[in-house]
Design an enzyme around this catalytic site. Structure first.
Site, PDB file in Angstrom:
ATOM      1  N   GLY A  97       0.826  -1.206   0.000  1.00 43.94           N
ATOM      2  CA  GLY A  97       0.000   0.000   0.000  1.00 43.94           C
ATOM      3  C   GLY A  97       0.857   1.251   0.000  1.00 43.94           C
ATOM      4  N   ARG A 125      -7.952  -2.516  -1.272  1.00 46.35           N
ATOM      5  CA  ARG A 125      -7.720  -1.417  -0.316  1.00 46.35           C
ATOM      6  C   ARG A 125      -8.045  -0.069  -0.957  1.00 46.35           C
ATOM      7  NH1 ARG A 125      -2.041  -3.109   2.341  1.00 46.35           N
ATOM      8  NH2 ARG A 125      -2.281  -1.154   3.469  1.00 46.35           N
ATOM      9  N   ASP A 316       2.361  -4.567  15.165  1.00 45.70           N
ATOM     10  CA  ASP A 316       3.218  -5.510  14.434  1.00 45.70           C
ATOM     11  C   ASP A 316       3.999  -6.447  15.347  1.00 45.70           C
ATOM     12  OD1 ASP A 316       2.438  -4.546  12.020  1.00 45.70           O
ATOM     13  OD2 ASP A 316       4.240  -3.340  11.649  1.00 45.70           O
TER      14      ASP A 316
END
Ligand code: DC
Length: 637
Positions: A97, A125, A316
């Site tokens: 992205g 997305r 993460d």
């Protein structure tokens, strides 16, 4: 070298030494794009080697930037607005992205049309958040549907500055607007109520752009005017999310002491460190070059804690913190981590599954994850990454945190290539001889025992590749026959083996000649035993087989000497047999008595005679179904 497809991890092997993680991803993307725009030669050391940054690099290369890799992980970019031109086809952003949004801003500054495409996940997305401001600046941006889904078509040029107040906290949107602002008339202003990652404005300033930053409540106002950029030489600091895997390994595997060097220590990126400290871990941050630190971790007993999502903004590091929680004494609670459901996979469920696979206990209630640790070494487990790089690396750490003598298997491990191609190599360096390795399954046995069928099925079940080494010997025999070289002319056949390119996959080719069918002919069946008994031929082919495994991240390899000579380290060795009658029936390529004749030659030759490896599992396939045999082989994993 490829990342292992399936990683076999021995439990309880301590990690000791120094490691540097690949370049931080956000900085790496920007270093690539600014390098493409800057007039001259930019040098980037330590660029991320993951697929995402690779997509940005391939995109600028397609638009005319020069990209050299002199080695040592350094990337040299030859850029400049004047060099760039429309790409021949769409720019493929893969799964990234960041690549798509930042590139949209960059190409908006040029008077041509660019198509940006992505993989299935990226194609779902929304890109409206960049399409709208770029449209207001004068670019034409189209995607699919209301949310402007990829593929994205951007036609740029003749932009003018805007004053934009961000609606979503997004460094990607801010960056796209600032990159477009480099080619817009007037001033381009981005106001953000909450400060997002500041790399773009910092790196633009470093490259000499006309850019200013002022505080705005809790956020900031960034203003940029049309500028040309200067090339810069920089070292990208190590990725903080990647550092967490080694740091947790250092904390939880008894006897470990790890230094992760040169890690980016910018705001809010090392929130996992205080979490580990609360758990009783011996972790310290030693400041290094400006904006970086060495993280030093030494193993010590761990206890449970409470973790708020705000401590780990990107979430993460939750998968690997879950491993720490699984080892710790007590129940660790991660609250407000529902966002994990919409990562590469449903990471909330994946984390719970992983923890259970290694013998700890996890529950999910709403957006809260609770993990009750075992208060010591885990149990060896088997876990599939489902294609998620962070789950793959976390599971590898869980495998190390298992007790000595335990062995774990992480399937789908190739996913690490998304962000950390060399993860297994680094782990191997830190753990030494008895360390995580790619899975190799060696399948051996006489002609007609079922090697091809079984190895194909096992490879498919494990998601790894298969190499038929017999086909390589057969290809050399076929080439000898084709060239009129006598199979027993040892020197001439050895020269053919040494000098030819052999491709073995669904089709088999040697020196570009397709021999898929001919290698199964009775003539080649006759000639191959002599060829395979030639020690020099064996020497050349064995080296290629070893190189194949390194390039494919392990695999299922079938052939005579695979478990004994080629891959003595194979974790699973299988010796298939079947009754002579059944083998003769399966082999209708051979003259009557041919199978028996070849057995005799193969077992009595001097060079690697057909013999069962001592540590091989013997399996008689007579009268058994393929599925049944495959299940038994898998049970030995
Ligand atoms: O598995 P196969 O029948 O396709 O093998 C062809 C010949 O090559 C057979 O004579 C055995 C020999 N071979 C070998 O010596 N070493 C290997 N690794 C594979 C095959």
């Amino acid at each position: 070298m490829s990342a292992p497809r399936v990683l076999v991890v021995p439990g309880g092997v301590p990690c000791r030494g120094v490691v540097r993680t690949p370049g931080e991803k956000s900085i790496s993307h920007r270093a690539v794009l600014l390098g493409a725009l800057a007039d001259g030669t930019s040098i980037v050391h330590g660029l991320s080697d993951g697929a995402d940054v690779g997509a940005s690099l391939a995109a600028v290369e397609a638009m005319g930037a020069g990209v050299d890799r002199p080695g040592d992980g350094t990337v040299v970019l030859h850029g400049g607005r004047g060099r760039l031109h429309p790409a021949d086809g769409p720019l493929d952003c893969g799964n990234s992205g960041t690549s798509m949004r930042l590139l949209a801003g960059l190409v908006a500054g040029f008077g041509w049309e660019t198509e940006l495409v992505g993989d299935e996940s990226l194609s779902g997305r929304p890109m409206d958040r960049v399409a709208e401001p770029l449209g207001l600046m004068g670019a034409t941006v189209h995607g699919r549907g209301e949310r402007c889904l990829p593929p994205l078509h951007v036609r740029g040029g003749a932009l003018h500055g805007i004053d934009w107040t961000s609606r979503v906290a997004s460094a990607q949107v801010k960056s796209a607007i600032l990159l477009a602002g480099l080619s817009a008339s007037g001033t381009t202003v981005v106001r953000e109520a909450v400060t997002t990652r500041t790399h773009t404005e910092e790196m633009l300033a470093e490259a000499g752009a006309d850019i200013t930053v002022e505080p705005w409540g809790e956020g900031r106002i960034v203003s940029v005017r049309a500028s040309s950029l200067q090339p810069v030489e920089r070292t990208v600091p190590g990725d903080p999310s990647a550092s967490a895997f080694f740091v947790v390994a250092g904390c939880v595997v008894p006897g470990s002491a790890v230094d992760v060097e040169g890690v980016y220590s910018g705001p809010a990126r090392l929130g996992y460190v205080p979490v580990l400290q609360r758990m009783g871990a011996d972790v310290t941050l030693v400041p290094g070059q400006p904006g970086t630190a060495t993280i030093r971790a030494t193993a010590s007993p761990m206890r449970a804690t409470e973790v708020r999502a705000s401590e780990i903004p990107s979430l993460d590091e939750i998968p690997v913190l879950a491993v720490a929680a699984a080892v710790a004494q007590g129940t660790t609670v991660f609250s407000d981590v529902g966002e994990l459901r919409v990562k590469e996979v449903d990471r909330l469920a994946a984390v719970a599954d992983m923890v259970a696979a290694f013998g700890a206990f996890a529950t999910i209630e709403g957006d809260t994850l609770a993990i009750t640790g075992v208060g010591g070494p885990l149990r060896g487990g088997r876990f599939d990454s489902q294609g998620d790089h962070r789950m793959a690396m976390a599971a590898a750490v869980a495998g190390l945190a298992a007790g000595p003598g335990e062995r774990s298997l992480v399937t789908g491990f190739g996913a690490v290539e998304t962000s950390y191609r060399g993860f297994a190599d680094d782990l191997r360096r830190l753990t030494g001889v008895d360390s995580p390795r790619p899975l190799l399954v060696a399948i051996d046995g006489p002609a007609g025992a079922g090697k091809s069928t079984v190895s194909t099925a096992v490879a498919e079940r494990l998601g790894i590749d298969r190499l038929d080494t017999g086909a390589m010997y057969r290809a050399v025999a076929a080439l000898a026959l084709e060239r009129g070289v006598r199979p027993d002319d040892a020197a001439a056949v050895a020269a053919l083996a040494a000098g030819s390119v052999i491709e073995v996959g669904e089709r088999v080719a040697i020196d570009g000649m397709d021999v898929t069918a001919v290698i199964r002919s009775p003539e080649v069946g006759q000639a191959v035993s002599v060829v395979a008994a030639n020690p020099e031929v064996r020497h050349h082919l064995v080296r290629r087989q070893q190189a194949w495994a390194a390039a494919h991240g392990g695999g299922v390899v079938e052939g005579r000497d695979i478990g004994s000579v080629v891959f003595p380290q194979a974790q699973v060795k299988v010796y298939l047999t079947a009754s002579p009658e059944e083998r003769a029936r399966r082999r209708n390529d051979e003259a009557p008595g041919g199978v028996a004749r070849r057995d005799r030659i193969d077992s009595t030759r001097d060079a690697s005679p057909l013999r069962e490896a001592e540590d091989a599992h013997r399996l008689d396939t007579t009268g058994r179904t393929v599925q049944d045999v495959v299940e038994e082989v898998l049970s030995w994993l």
